[in-house]
Design a protein around this motif. Sequence first.
Motif, PDB file in Angstrom:
ATOM      1  N   VAL A  99       0.757  -1.142  -0.151  1.00 21.89           N
ATOM      2  CA  VAL A  99       0.050   0.220   0.004  1.00 21.89           C
ATOM      3  C   VAL A  99       0.986   1.126  -0.004  1.00 21.89           C
ATOM      4  CG1 VAL A  99      -1.827   1.262   1.397  1.00 21.89           C
ATOM      5  CG2 VAL A  99      -1.922  -1.112   1.195  1.00 21.89           C
ATOM      6  N   ASP A 100       0.553   2.197  -0.543  1.00 24.82           N
ATOM      7  CA  ASP A 100       1.394   3.549  -0.845  1.00 24.82           C
ATOM      8  C   ASP A 100       1.531   4.246   0.704  1.00 24.82           C
ATOM      9  OD1 ASP A 100      -0.460   5.781  -0.770  1.00 24.82           O
ATOM     10  OD2 ASP A 100      -1.437   4.704  -2.200  1.00 24.82           O
ATOM     11  N   SER A 101       2.393   5.116   0.807  1.00 17.03           N
ATOM     12  CA  SER A 101       2.806   5.577   2.033  1.00 17.03           C
ATOM     13  C   SER A 101       1.513   6.548   2.561  1.00 17.03           C
ATOM     14  CB  SER A 101       4.133   6.380   1.994  1.00 17.03           C
ATOM     15  OG  SER A 101       4.159   7.853   1.511  1.00 17.03           O
ATOM     16  N   VAL A 102       0.850   7.165   1.628  1.00 13.92           N
ATOM     17  CA  VAL A 102      -0.212   7.927   2.183  1.00 13.92           C
ATOM     18  C   VAL A 102      -1.557   7.107   2.857  1.00 13.92           C
ATOM     19  CG1 VAL A 102      -1.987   9.480   1.526  1.00 13.92           C
ATOM     20  CG2 VAL A 102       0.381   9.915   0.816  1.00 13.92           C
ATOM     21  N   LYS A 140      -0.631   5.772   6.020  1.00 14.77           N
ATOM     22  CA  LYS A 140      -1.041   6.463   6.977  1.00 14.77           C
ATOM     23  C   LYS A 140      -2.335   6.715   7.511  1.00 14.77           C
ATOM     24  CE  LYS A 140       3.347   9.502   6.795  1.00 14.77           C
ATOM     25  NZ  LYS A 140       3.730   9.059   5.339  1.00 14.77           N
ATOM     26  N   GLU A 141      -3.258   6.604   6.649  1.00 13.65           N
ATOM     27  CA  GLU A 141      -4.386   6.798   6.679  1.00 13.65           C
ATOM     28  C   GLU A 141      -4.920   5.691   7.566  1.00 13.65           C
ATOM     29  OE1 GLU A 141      -5.687   9.597   2.825  1.00 13.65           O
ATOM     30  OE2 GLU A 141      -6.326   7.519   2.630  1.00 13.65           O
ATOM     31  N   GLU A 171      -4.246   5.733  11.044  1.00 18.00           N
ATOM     32  CA  GLU A 171      -5.257   6.628  11.708  1.00 18.00           C
ATOM     33  C   GLU A 171      -6.676   5.750  12.448  1.00 18.00           C
ATOM     34  OE1 GLU A 171      -5.669   9.808   9.087  1.00 18.00           O
ATOM     35  OE2 GLU A 171      -3.308  10.211   9.513  1.00 18.00           O
ATOM     36  N   TYR A 211       7.075  -3.031   7.362  1.00 20.81           N
ATOM     37  CA  TYR A 211       7.631  -1.728   7.234  1.00 20.81           C
ATOM     38  C   TYR A 211       7.982  -1.429   8.575  1.00 20.81           C
ATOM     39  CZ  TYR A 211       5.209  -1.457   2.718  1.00 20.81           C
ATOM     40  OH  TYR A 211       4.814  -1.695   1.537  1.00 20.81           O
ATOM     41  N   MET A 212       9.288  -1.159   8.649  1.00 21.66           N
ATOM     42  CA  MET A 212      10.014  -0.539   9.988  1.00 21.66           C
ATOM     43  C   MET A 212       9.306   0.547  10.550  1.00 21.66           C
ATOM     44  SD  MET A 212      12.304  -2.994  10.692  1.00 21.66           S
ATOM     45  CE  MET A 212      12.106  -4.480   9.581  1.00 21.66           C
TER      46      MET A 212
END
Lengths: 244, 306
Positions: free
Chosen positions: B163-166, B169-170, B173, B191-192
Amino acid sequence: MKDAERIIKVRKLYKKFGSFTANKDLNFDVYKGEIFGFLGANGAGKTTAMKILCGLSKPTSGEVKIANYDIYTQTNEIKKNIGYMSQKFSLYEDLTIKENIRLFGGIYGLSKSEIEKRGKELIKHLELEGAKDKLIKDIPLGWKQKLAFSIAVLHEPDIVFLDEPTGGVDPITRRQFWKLIYEAAGKGVTIFVTTHYMDEAEYCNRLSIMVDGEIVALDDPLSLIKQYKSSNMDEVFLKLVRKI
Amino acid sequence: MNIIEVNHINKSFGAVRALNDIKFSVKEGEIFGLIGPDGAGKTTLFRLFTTLLLPDKGQIFINNKNVVKHYKEIRHIMGYMPGRFSLYQDLSVEENLQFFATIFQSSIEENYDLIKPIYSQIEDFKKRRAGALSGGMKQKLALSCALIHKPQILVLDEPTTGVDSVSRKEFWEILHQLKEKGITIVVSTPYMDEAGLCDRVALIQKGRILSIDTPLNIEKSFPKHLYAIKTKDMHKLIHDLEKYQYTHSTFPFGQFVHYTDKRNEFNIRDVYDYLEKNSHIQISIDKIKAGIEDCFMELMINQEEK
């Protein structure tokens, strides 16, 4: 880089699926020996564009040349001159390391003696002498990925496309993999790579970032970081994709 | 209170030792992360405590109940989102959700509040076949289905891989919102950088736990002085540092190379001089704090040496 040999030329590339525009007015060049990062969120249109560049799909309109071959009329030449590796499809699990080398060498038209010679070098370089008769499914993921990359450049293509090559591997193996990429680039192979690891994006010579089918940024990593007043590529990416 | 207790678990598949004496506990209400690459044993461990596999040795207790004996009860209080999309591709979004609600004798209406923040994002597509959804939407549907029976514990196997980094992040959340509602979350990731979003993490590699603690404590326990080094020619820098006689470890990190020295007592000026002697220019060396990725690699090196 301006004087260097151009390997990819893309002008006004559009790809539409019905009323949906997956690629909108893409324009860029990639040069010999360059490591070019192709970034974007999931669904931004990266895979669609990659398929076109590999000769697997035709654009709706626009000009695309790969190693000076035309994407509309010379797809067979293009396929001979590129290498491709992705995390999902790379090697045949039920064949051994040696058999995979022979199979892919044969597909790319290398002679028996060439396959033998280059295969030996490859196995030696990756330190796989003890494992060459093992099935792919029995070797660790990190080896698979390094092997898949080395096989993708076995026929010495002008360019190799890497679609998220390092997904899931441990951080040390990930860095060893990038060493192979640097080595290949040093020998003049052009590297076209997608990744979700933003630290890897910073290893590229230049990057493009796609949002909703368009390239919204294209430059070297340091210039992008400066331009978007960020401290790393992760922040740049976040700003562009969230359109802050 | 510990909601999950894992006691000296071993699991092998033929000659492959997938899990080797694994021991840890998860506190009620925390986000516990299992951080490690593919093949570390994360999925096997998850299958053991979601009652889908039997251990060779050791026990797992959830709410003080042995998962092997009490598997039926345990399944009711657990929501499991496997790594591979495993909903019914030929059923619609709504039908999938209804199906999972029904097998737990619940209904969409009963627990709608819990899934609303996630499900509302895909509700416009509720008549679409699950197989025809985009990756991001599939992920949201899978999470909704794992939550629809209001589990006490949510187990997520690599929900953000690929999954892309944005979007990652979602997704985190959302996990923090679920934590606020009192759900205990056990999540694995390769992903560290996601370790910092967990309350506590276990770093896992080749079936063994390398370290368990809060992300901050793990970072603080980094045993060496760590430096971020940069010069004009990064490729040459990596190469030269690898050859340097006092190098303990040297790893590229984006625009920098992270360096540790073999010696306990030393002057970093030595490294500067060495680089200058090897005709590097624009040399910058800064002492930095270790991140989880630095720690993971240091622990990997130590494990190899053993």
